[in-house]
Motif scaffolding. Structure first.
Motif, PDB file in Angstrom:
ATOM      1  N   VAL A   2       0.841  -1.194   0.000  1.00  0.00           N
ATOM      2  CA  VAL A   2       0.000   0.000   0.000  1.00  0.00           C
ATOM      3  C   VAL A   2       0.873   1.241   0.000  1.00  0.00           C
ATOM      4  N   GLN A   3       0.519   2.176  -0.874  1.00  0.00           N
ATOM      5  CA  GLN A   3       1.206   3.466  -0.889  1.00  0.00           C
ATOM      6  C   GLN A   3       0.190   4.574  -1.029  1.00  0.00           C
ATOM      7  N   LEU A   4       0.366   5.604  -0.209  1.00  0.00           N
ATOM      8  CA  LEU A   4      -0.404   6.839  -0.330  1.00  0.00           C
ATOM      9  C   LEU A   4       0.618   7.948  -0.535  1.00  0.00           C
ATOM     10  N   VAL A   5       0.528   8.645  -1.653  1.00  0.00           N
ATOM     11  CA  VAL A   5       1.524   9.653  -1.993  1.00  0.00           C
ATOM     12  C   VAL A   5       0.845  10.998  -2.155  1.00  0.00           C
ATOM     13  N   GLU A   6       1.153  11.894  -1.210  1.00  0.00           N
ATOM     14  CA  GLU A   6       0.571  13.231  -1.253  1.00  0.00           C
ATOM     15  C   GLU A   6       1.401  14.160  -2.134  1.00  0.00           C
ATOM     16  N   SER A   7       0.728  15.141  -2.673  1.00  0.00           N
ATOM     17  CA  SER A   7       1.405  16.196  -3.441  1.00  0.00           C
ATOM     18  C   SER A   7       0.527  17.435  -3.409  1.00  0.00           C
ATOM     19  N   GLY A   8       1.093  18.557  -3.845  1.00  0.00           N
ATOM     20  CA  GLY A   8       0.319  19.783  -3.960  1.00  0.00           C
ATOM     21  C   GLY A   8       0.560  20.800  -2.866  1.00  0.00           C
ATOM     22  N   GLY A   9       1.341  20.441  -1.862  1.00  0.00           N
ATOM     23  CA  GLY A   9       1.635  21.407  -0.817  1.00  0.00           C
ATOM     24  C   GLY A   9       2.546  22.514  -1.339  1.00  0.00           C
ATOM     25  N   GLY A  10       2.733  23.530  -0.513  1.00  0.00           N
ATOM     26  CA  GLY A  10       3.595  24.630  -0.911  1.00  0.00           C
ATOM     27  C   GLY A  10       3.415  25.808   0.010  1.00  0.00           C
ATOM     28  N   SER A  11       3.947  26.942  -0.427  1.00  0.00           N
ATOM     29  CA  SER A  11       3.857  28.173   0.347  1.00  0.00           C
ATOM     30  C   SER A  11       2.947  29.158  -0.366  1.00  0.00           C
ATOM     31  N   VAL A  12       1.996  29.689   0.362  1.00  0.00           N
ATOM     32  CA  VAL A  12       1.062  30.668  -0.203  1.00  0.00           C
ATOM     33  C   VAL A  12       0.842  31.780   0.802  1.00  0.00           C
ATOM     34  N   GLN A  13       0.311  32.872   0.325  1.00  0.00           N
ATOM     35  CA  GLN A  13      -0.069  33.958   1.221  1.00  0.00           C
ATOM     36  C   GLN A  13      -1.479  33.731   1.733  1.00  0.00           C
ATOM     37  N   ALA A  14      -1.782  34.341   2.850  1.00  0.00           N
ATOM     38  CA  ALA A  14      -3.121  34.238   3.423  1.00  0.00           C
ATOM     39  C   ALA A  14      -4.154  34.667   2.386  1.00  0.00           C
ATOM     40  N   GLY A  15      -5.235  33.899   2.344  1.00  0.00           N
ATOM     41  CA  GLY A  15      -6.276  34.139   1.352  1.00  0.00           C
ATOM     42  C   GLY A  15      -6.114  33.320   0.085  1.00  0.00           C
ATOM     43  N   GLY A  16      -4.966  32.698  -0.069  1.00  0.00           N
ATOM     44  CA  GLY A  16      -4.699  31.902  -1.258  1.00  0.00           C
ATOM     45  C   GLY A  16      -5.311  30.515  -1.189  1.00  0.00           C
ATOM     46  N   SER A  17      -5.042  29.741  -2.237  1.00  0.00           N
ATOM     47  CA  SER A  17      -5.614  28.399  -2.348  1.00  0.00           C
ATOM     48  C   SER A  17      -4.541  27.387  -2.704  1.00  0.00           C
ATOM     49  N   LEU A  18      -4.775  26.160  -2.292  1.00  0.00           N
ATOM     50  CA  LEU A  18      -3.953  25.028  -2.691  1.00  0.00           C
ATOM     51  C   LEU A  18      -4.865  23.820  -2.872  1.00  0.00           C
ATOM     52  N   ARG A  19      -4.442  22.910  -3.732  1.00  0.00           N
ATOM     53  CA  ARG A  19      -5.163  21.653  -3.898  1.00  0.00           C
ATOM     54  C   ARG A  19      -4.202  20.509  -3.645  1.00  0.00           C
ATOM     55  N   LEU A  20      -4.485  19.765  -2.592  1.00  0.00           N
ATOM     56  CA  LEU A  20      -3.678  18.611  -2.266  1.00  0.00           C
ATOM     57  C   LEU A  20      -4.236  17.372  -2.960  1.00  0.00           C
ATOM     58  N   SER A  21      -3.340  16.500  -3.359  1.00  0.00           N
ATOM     59  CA  SER A  21      -3.728  15.228  -3.972  1.00  0.00           C
ATOM     60  C   SER A  21      -3.087  14.087  -3.200  1.00  0.00           C
ATOM     61  N   CYS A  22      -3.751  12.957  -3.205  1.00  0.00           N
ATOM     62  CA  CYS A  22      -3.226  11.747  -2.572  1.00  0.00           C
ATOM     63  C   CYS A  22      -3.478  10.584  -3.528  1.00  0.00           C
ATOM     64  N   ALA A  23      -2.422  10.148  -4.190  1.00  0.00           N
ATOM     65  CA  ALA A  23      -2.536   9.031  -5.122  1.00  0.00           C
ATOM     66  C   ALA A  23      -2.352   7.726  -4.356  1.00  0.00           C
ATOM     67  N   ALA A  24      -3.346   6.855  -4.444  1.00  0.00           N
ATOM     68  CA  ALA A  24      -3.315   5.603  -3.689  1.00  0.00           C
ATOM     69  C   ALA A  24      -3.007   4.421  -4.598  1.00  0.00           C
ATOM     70  N   SER A  25      -2.232   3.496  -4.077  1.00  0.00           N
ATOM     71  CA  SER A  25      -1.996   2.232  -4.758  1.00  0.00           C
ATOM     72  C   SER A  25      -2.005   1.121  -3.714  1.00  0.00           C
ATOM     73  N   GLY A  26      -2.468  -0.050  -4.117  1.00  0.00           N
ATOM     74  CA  GLY A  26      -2.552  -1.169  -3.185  1.00  0.00           C
ATOM     75  C   GLY A  26      -3.809  -1.172  -2.343  1.00  0.00           C
ATOM     76  N   VAL A  27      -4.607  -0.119  -2.435  1.00  0.00           N
ATOM     77  CA  VAL A  27      -5.913  -0.037  -1.780  1.00  0.00           C
ATOM     78  C   VAL A  27      -6.885   0.592  -2.759  1.00  0.00           C
ATOM     79  N   THR A  28      -8.145   0.263  -2.615  1.00  0.00           N
ATOM     80  CA  THR A  28      -9.201   0.854  -3.430  1.00  0.00           C
ATOM     81  C   THR A  28      -9.928   1.871  -2.581  1.00  0.00           C
ATOM     82  N   ILE A  29      -9.744   3.150  -2.890  1.00  0.00           N
ATOM     83  CA  ILE A  29     -10.248   4.177  -1.982  1.00  0.00           C
ATOM     84  C   ILE A  29     -11.773   4.221  -1.947  1.00  0.00           C
ATOM     85  N   SER A  30     -12.429   3.701  -2.981  1.00  0.00           N
ATOM     86  CA  SER A  30     -13.891   3.753  -2.998  1.00  0.00           C
ATOM     87  C   SER A  30     -14.510   2.842  -1.941  1.00  0.00           C
ATOM     88  N   THR A  31     -13.737   1.929  -1.384  1.00  0.00           N
ATOM     89  CA  THR A  31     -14.260   1.018  -0.365  1.00  0.00           C
ATOM     90  C   THR A  31     -13.856   1.422   1.044  1.00  0.00           C
TER      91      THR A  31
END
Length: 125
Positions: A2-31
């Motif tokens: 099983v692997q869960l790999v996050e991405s999308g973090g970073g540095s932003v100013q207040a009021g900004g936006s970020l979108r984090l992702s978590c790619a999963a393998s070895g597990v089916t996230i729908s269950t």
């Protein structure tokens, strides 16, 4: 394996936006309940949001309601966290977590048995 790999973090100013992702393998996230947790320095890890599609449940911490949106793409087996109107107090390491299959979401870390390595989010004022 099983692997869960996050991405999308970073540095932003207040009021900004970020979108984090978590790619999963070895597990089916729908269950499974899938969650996003965060941990700031010298603080305990806390649940930010969780989603369990099969159980029809979505959770947000009070301070994140209206600003964060958790979602998942089952075809890509990927979990997301859209974070808008970011505040300096959102600064933390963000972790993706998967609960055992067919179990409702629980609030504590002990309710999740797989974890990613984390992605850092830093919000400056």
């Amino acid at each position: 394996q099983v692997q869960l790999v996050e991405s999308g973090g970073g540095s932003v100013q207040a009021g900004g936006s970020l979108r984090l992702s978590c790619a999963a393998s070895g597990v089916t996230i729908s269950t499974r309940c899938m969650g996003w947790f965060r941990q700031a320095p010298a603080k305990e890890r806390e649940r930010v949001a969780s989603i369990y599609i099969r159980g029809g449940s979505t959770y947000y911490a009070d301070s994140e309601k209206g600003r964060f949106t958790i979602s998942q793409d089952n075809a890509k087996n990927t979990l997301y966290l859209q974070m808008n109107s970011l505040k300096p107090e959102d600064t933390a390491m963000y972790y993706c977590a998967a609960a055992p299959a067919w179990v409702q979401c629980l609030p504590r870390e002990s309710g999740y048995n797989y974890w990613g390595q984390g992605t850092q989010v830093t919000v400056s004022s």
